[in-house]
Scaffold this motif. Structure first.
Motif, PDB file in Angstrom:
ATOM      1  N   GLY A  89       0.803  -1.211   0.000  1.00  0.00           N
ATOM      2  CA  GLY A  89       0.000   0.000   0.000  1.00  0.00           C
ATOM      3  C   GLY A  89       0.834   1.258   0.000  1.00  0.00           C
ATOM      4  N   TYR A  90       2.143   1.120  -0.068  1.00  0.00           N
ATOM      5  CA  TYR A  90       3.054   2.259  -0.133  1.00  0.00           C
ATOM      6  C   TYR A  90       4.351   1.810  -0.799  1.00  0.00           C
ATOM      7  N   THR A  91       5.198   2.784  -1.158  1.00  0.00           N
ATOM      8  CA  THR A  91       6.473   2.491  -1.781  1.00  0.00           C
ATOM      9  C   THR A  91       7.583   2.587  -0.739  1.00  0.00           C
ATOM     10  N   PRO A  92       8.203   1.474  -0.339  1.00  0.00           N
ATOM     11  CA  PRO A  92       9.180   1.485   0.760  1.00  0.00           C
ATOM     12  C   PRO A  92      10.352   2.431   0.546  1.00  0.00           C
ATOM     13  N   GLY A  93      10.830   2.556  -0.697  1.00  0.00           N
ATOM     14  CA  GLY A  93      12.016   3.350  -0.941  1.00  0.00           C
ATOM     15  C   GLY A  93      11.776   4.843  -1.029  1.00  0.00           C
ATOM     16  N   LEU A  94      10.524   5.271  -0.977  1.00  0.00           N
ATOM     17  CA  LEU A  94      10.228   6.691  -1.078  1.00  0.00           C
ATOM     18  C   LEU A  94      10.805   7.416   0.136  1.00  0.00           C
ATOM     19  N   PRO A  95      11.636   8.445  -0.079  1.00  0.00           N
ATOM     20  CA  PRO A  95      12.285   9.121   1.051  1.00  0.00           C
ATOM     21  C   PRO A  95      11.314   9.639   2.101  1.00  0.00           C
ATOM     22  N   SER A  96      10.158  10.147   1.674  1.00  0.00           N
ATOM     23  CA  SER A  96       9.192  10.661   2.648  1.00  0.00           C
ATOM     24  C   SER A  96       8.684   9.546   3.556  1.00  0.00           C
ATOM     25  N   VAL A 158      -4.462  11.634  16.789  1.00  0.00           N
ATOM     26  CA  VAL A 158      -4.353  11.752  15.337  1.00  0.00           C
ATOM     27  C   VAL A 158      -3.166  12.648  15.018  1.00  0.00           C
ATOM     28  N   VAL A 159      -2.339  12.223  14.073  1.00  0.00           N
ATOM     29  CA  VAL A 159      -1.211  13.032  13.605  1.00  0.00           C
ATOM     30  C   VAL A 159      -1.413  13.294  12.119  1.00  0.00           C
ATOM     31  N   CYS A 160      -1.612  14.563  11.756  1.00  0.00           N
ATOM     32  CA  CYS A 160      -1.782  14.960  10.365  1.00  0.00           C
ATOM     33  C   CYS A 160      -0.417  15.295   9.770  1.00  0.00           C
ATOM     34  N   ILE A 161      -0.120  14.731   8.619  1.00  0.00           N
ATOM     35  CA  ILE A 161       1.167  14.944   7.964  1.00  0.00           C
ATOM     36  C   ILE A 161       1.030  16.076   6.953  1.00  0.00           C
ATOM     37  N   GLY A 162       1.586  17.233   7.281  1.00  0.00           N
ATOM     38  CA  GLY A 162       1.562  18.376   6.387  1.00  0.00           C
ATOM     39  C   GLY A 162       0.522  19.413   6.776  1.00  0.00           C
ATOM     40  N   SER A 163       0.840  20.669   6.491  1.00  0.00           N
ATOM     41  CA  SER A 163      -0.048  21.780   6.836  1.00  0.00           C
ATOM     42  C   SER A 163      -1.386  21.696   6.114  1.00  0.00           C
ATOM     43  N   SER A 164      -1.362  21.337   4.826  1.00  0.00           N
ATOM     44  CA  SER A 164      -2.616  21.259   4.066  1.00  0.00           C
ATOM     45  C   SER A 164      -3.557  20.227   4.665  1.00  0.00           C
ATOM     46  N   THR A 202       6.934  14.941   5.623  1.00  0.00           N
ATOM     47  CA  THR A 202       8.229  14.292   5.828  1.00  0.00           C
ATOM     48  C   THR A 202       9.066  14.175   4.558  1.00  0.00           C
ATOM     49  N   GLY A 203       8.587  14.744   3.446  1.00  0.00           N
ATOM     50  CA  GLY A 203       9.368  14.740   2.216  1.00  0.00           C
ATOM     51  C   GLY A 203      10.556  15.668   2.288  1.00  0.00           C
ATOM     52  N   GLY A 204      11.448  15.557   1.309  1.00  0.00           N
ATOM     53  CA  GLY A 204      12.700  16.308   1.322  1.00  0.00           C
ATOM     54  C   GLY A 204      12.529  17.809   1.334  1.00  0.00           C
ATOM     55  N   LEU A 205      11.717  18.354   0.433  1.00  0.00           N
ATOM     56  CA  LEU A 205      11.537  19.794   0.357  1.00  0.00           C
ATOM     57  C   LEU A 205      10.867  20.332   1.612  1.00  0.00           C
ATOM     58  N   ALA A 206       9.867  19.605   2.104  1.00  0.00           N
ATOM     59  CA  ALA A 206       9.173  20.045   3.315  1.00  0.00           C
ATOM     60  C   ALA A 206      10.107  19.998   4.519  1.00  0.00           C
ATOM     61  N   THR A 207      10.997  19.019   4.562  1.00  0.00           N
ATOM     62  CA  THR A 207      11.967  18.939   5.655  1.00  0.00           C
ATOM     63  C   THR A 207      12.899  20.139   5.626  1.00  0.00           C
ATOM     64  N   ILE A 208      13.323  20.522   4.433  1.00  0.00           N
ATOM     65  CA  ILE A 208      14.158  21.719   4.303  1.00  0.00           C
ATOM     66  C   ILE A 208      13.387  22.953   4.753  1.00  0.00           C
ATOM     67  N   PHE A 209      12.131  23.050   4.319  1.00  0.00           N
ATOM     68  CA  PHE A 209      11.289  24.183   4.687  1.00  0.00           C
ATOM     69  C   PHE A 209      11.093  24.259   6.197  1.00  0.00           C
ATOM     70  N   ALA A 210      11.027  23.085   6.846  1.00  0.00           N
ATOM     71  CA  ALA A 210      10.826  23.042   8.295  1.00  0.00           C
ATOM     72  C   ALA A 210      12.084  23.414   9.070  1.00  0.00           C
ATOM     73  N   GLY A 211      13.222  23.529   8.362  1.00  0.00           N
ATOM     74  CA  GLY A 211      14.465  23.888   9.033  1.00  0.00           C
ATOM     75  C   GLY A 211      15.494  22.789   9.026  1.00  0.00           C
ATOM     76  N   GLY A 212      15.220  21.688   8.304  1.00  0.00           N
ATOM     77  CA  GLY A 212      16.158  20.583   8.222  1.00  0.00           C
ATOM     78  C   GLY A 212      15.799  19.443   9.167  1.00  0.00           C
ATOM     79  N   PRO A 213      16.515  18.326   9.056  1.00  0.00           N
ATOM     80  CA  PRO A 213      16.209  17.144   9.873  1.00  0.00           C
ATOM     81  C   PRO A 213      16.242  17.402  11.374  1.00  0.00           C
ATOM     82  N   GLU A 214      17.178  18.212  11.843  1.00  0.00           N
ATOM     83  CA  GLU A 214      17.265  18.459  13.282  1.00  0.00           C
ATOM     84  C   GLU A 214      16.035  19.202  13.782  1.00  0.00           C
ATOM     85  N   ALA A 215      15.565  20.165  12.997  1.00  0.00           N
ATOM     86  CA  ALA A 215      14.356  20.896  13.369  1.00  0.00           C
ATOM     87  C   ALA A 215      13.149  19.968  13.342  1.00  0.00           C
TER      88      ALA A 215
END
Length: 231
Positions: A89-96, A158-164, A202-215
Motif C-alpha cells: 500500500g506504499y512504496t518502501p524506498g520513497l524518502p518521505s 491523530v497526527v496529520c502529515i503536512g499543513s494542508s 516528511t518529504g525532502g523539500l518540506a523537511t528543508i522548509f521546516a528547518g532541516g532534519p534536526e528541526a
C-alpha cells in the motif's frame, strides 16, 4: 465498538467513495476526479481500505492514527504496476516514507504497522504527484472520509502529515487556518476526546522548509510530549 464492527463501517465508506457521483461536481467537488479502482485493473481498490495506505497500517486499536494528504496521482498510477506498492500500500524506498518511519520509531516508539494510516483526499488527483489539490476539494474529502474514519477507529491521537492536511481537518471541524506549529504549542484541536496534531510533511523539500532534519526531530519530540500529556 468491536473490530468487526469497525471493519464493517470502513467497508461502508469504501462503498461510498465507489459511487459514480463520488468525487464529482454532482457531489460538491469543484472538478471531477477519477477513482482508485479505475487504474491498473482495479488492483488497488481494496474492499477493507478507504485508501491503499491502510493496507499495511490497519491497526483498528491504535495509539496513533496518521492522516496524510493523498495517495497517488493520475500520472503515477498510469505507469508500470509496482508490486511492492500493491502488496504494502506504499512504496518502501520513497524518502518521505523512510523519514516518516524513522520519526515514528525515534519519537513515538511505534512502527507504521502499529498505526492506522489514511489520507484526507481519497480520490486520484490530476497530473503528477506534486499537483496541488484545490482546497475546497481537499476539505470536502476530509469531511466525508477522513473524519468518519477517526470516528470509526477511535485512536488515542491523530497526527496529520503536512499543513494542508492539518488545516483540511481543522476546516472540516469548523476551525480556521493556523500555522502548523500552532498544533504543538497550545491546547490541541480535538475531535471528541481525541487530540489532533499536525507536523510538517516528511518529504525532502518540506523537511528543508521546516528547518532541516534536526528541526524536524525537535518538532516530533514536542509531538511526543504533547501526545503523552493530552492523549
Amino acid at each position: 465498538m468491536t473490530e468487526s464492527r469497525k471493519r464493517s463501517n470502513l467497508r461502508a465508506l469504501v462503498g461510498r467513495r465507489r459511487q459514480p457521483s463520488a468525487g464529482t461536481p454532482d457531489s460538491g467537488y469543484t472538478i471531477g476526479y477519477r477513482k482508485i479502482g479505475e487504474f491498473q485493473g482495479g488492483v488497488f481498490d481494496f474492499d477493507d481500505h478507504v485508501v491503499p495506505w491502510s493496507r499495511t497500517a490497519s491497526n483498528l486499536l491504535p495509539k496513533i492514527m496518521l492522516i496524510a494528504q493523498d495517495w497517488a496521482s493520475e500520472d503515477f498510477l498510469s505507469g508500470d504496476l509496482d508490486q511492492e506498492q500493491l502488496q504494502l500500500g506504499y512504496t518502501p524506498g520513497l524518502p518521505s516514507n523512510q523519514n516518516l518511519f524513522r520519526l515514528l520509531g525515534a519519537h513515538l516508539n511505534t512502527t507504521f504497522e502499529e498505526t492506522f494510516a489514511t489520507d484526507a483526499f481519497v480520490f486520484v488527483k490530476h497530473g503528477s504527484m506534486t499537483t496541488r489539490i484545490p482546497n475546497p476539494d481537499l476539505r470536502r474529502s476530509a469531511l466525508e472520509y477522513a473524519l468518519p474514519q477517526v470516528e470509526i477507529v477511535k485512536p488515542q491521537a491523530v497526527v496529520c502529515i503536512g499543513s494542508s492536511t492539518y488545516n483540511a481537518i481543522r476546516y472540516a471541524l469548523g476551525r480556521p487556518y493556523v500555522s502548523i506549529d500552532t498544533s504543538l504549542g497550545e491546547e490541541p484541536l480535538r475531535m471528541g476526546s481525541t487530540p489532533v496534531f499536525g507536523v510538517n510533511h516528511t518529504g525532502g523539500l518540506a523537511t528543508i522548509f521546516a528547518g532541516g532534519p534536526e528541526a524536524q526531530d525537535r518538532q516530533w519530540a514536542r509531538l511526543s510530549k504533547m501526545i503523552s500529556h493530552y492523549a
